[in-house]
Design a protein around this motif. Structure first.
Motif: not given
Length: 287
Positions: A90-92, A180-181, A97-105
């Motif tokens: 994995h990479t940072h 793996t995306g 991607q961070v925004a989408a993950a935070l929105r989901r959380l």
């Protein structure tokens, strides 16, 4: 300690390799299990982190997964030891991607059977200042006064977005993209209930405080999440606390690793106004 913990959890520690020695000691077992040994006094936080990981899995929020067995965390001489499934390469995460993950959380319904508690922006900062052996007494005194000032400002912080589940330490090293995306949350020990701006400010200061990302990357982050924290009245307070936390982490590392002394001193000087206005240069990863 590693051998004792693995034996109690029924994992084979033979051939274990060091992954990282820092705030936590992290090892990889030949079985692909990651072992995390916390500092003393962090048992409750480790137990809650395991519970948070299980809640995220149940909610379909990609996060590091517990290596399932009963009795986590294991207590060895007052230190919490937890076991995790190894991530694929994995990479940072990117700002988008961070925004989408935070929105989901942030959109997730808080767990009913798990008390996450309120976000704690000043946890362990006094201890880190006290252990700042490489700093002059005048600098330690200044950090103590700065901490008291930030605590006062925090009590009068302005209202913002509705409180929700926040990761609590959402810098890109803790929001990673796998081959793996998946975009996966790591280090869940600060997950709590709090203002979503507390997570958003991490990416904002990458542009405004350090110039690590450009305007286009930040605007992509804002568009993906749907809110610009820099336009909020409490942004400067949250920015100041985040910068202060990063500095206190550096002074703690410097007390244990001579290679971090210059970085710790530089961060303190930036907060003291000795290197001009933001964005500051010279803030680099800790050894």
């Amino acid at each position: 300690m590693l051998d004792i913990a693995c034996a109690r959890a029924c994992w084979d520690s033979f051939g274990a390799r060091v992954v990282h020695l820092g705030e936590n000691a992290i090892f990889r077992l030949d079985s692909g299990v990651i072992v995390r040994i916390a500092r003393a006094g962090q048992f409750a936080a480790a137990r809650r982190e395991v519970s948070v990981a299980r809640w995220m899995k149940a909610e379909g929020i990609p996060a590091v997964q517990v290596a399932e067995q009963e009795g986590q965390p294991v207590n060895v001489d007052g230190r919490a030891v937890t076991f995790w499934r190894e991530l694929p390469p994995h990479t940072h995460g990117t700002p988008v991607q961070v925004a989408a993950a935070l929105r989901r959380l942030h959109d997730a319904r808080p767990p009913r059977d798990l008390d996450l508690g309120a976000v704690q922006p000043f946890v362990r900062l006094s201890e880190r200042i006290d252990r700042a052996a490489t700093l002059a007494e005048s600098d330690r005194s200044w950090l103590g006064e700065r901490l008291a000032e930030l605590q006062r400002r925090w009590t009068g912080r302005p209202a913002g977005l509705p409180e929700c589940v926040v990761h609590g330490d959402a810098w890109v090293g803790n929001v990673v993209s796998t081959q793996t995306g998946d975009v996966v949350f790591l280090d869940l020990e600060r997950t709590s209930i709090g203002p979503p701006e507390w997570d958003l400010v991490h990416t904002a200061i990458k542009r405004s405080s350090f110039g690590w990302i450009g305007d286009s990357d930040y605007l992509s982050f804002v568009r993906e999440y749907g809110h610009d924290v820099t336009k909020w009245a409490g942004f400067e307070l949250f920015r100041d606390i985040r910068e202060f936390r990063m500095t206190c982490m550096a002074v703690q590392v410097a007390a244990e690793n001579v290679d971090a002394e210059c970085q710790a001193a530089h961060r303190v000087e930036c907060l003291q106004g000795k290197h001009g206005p933001r964005p500051w240069t010279g803030w680099t990863a800790l050894p």
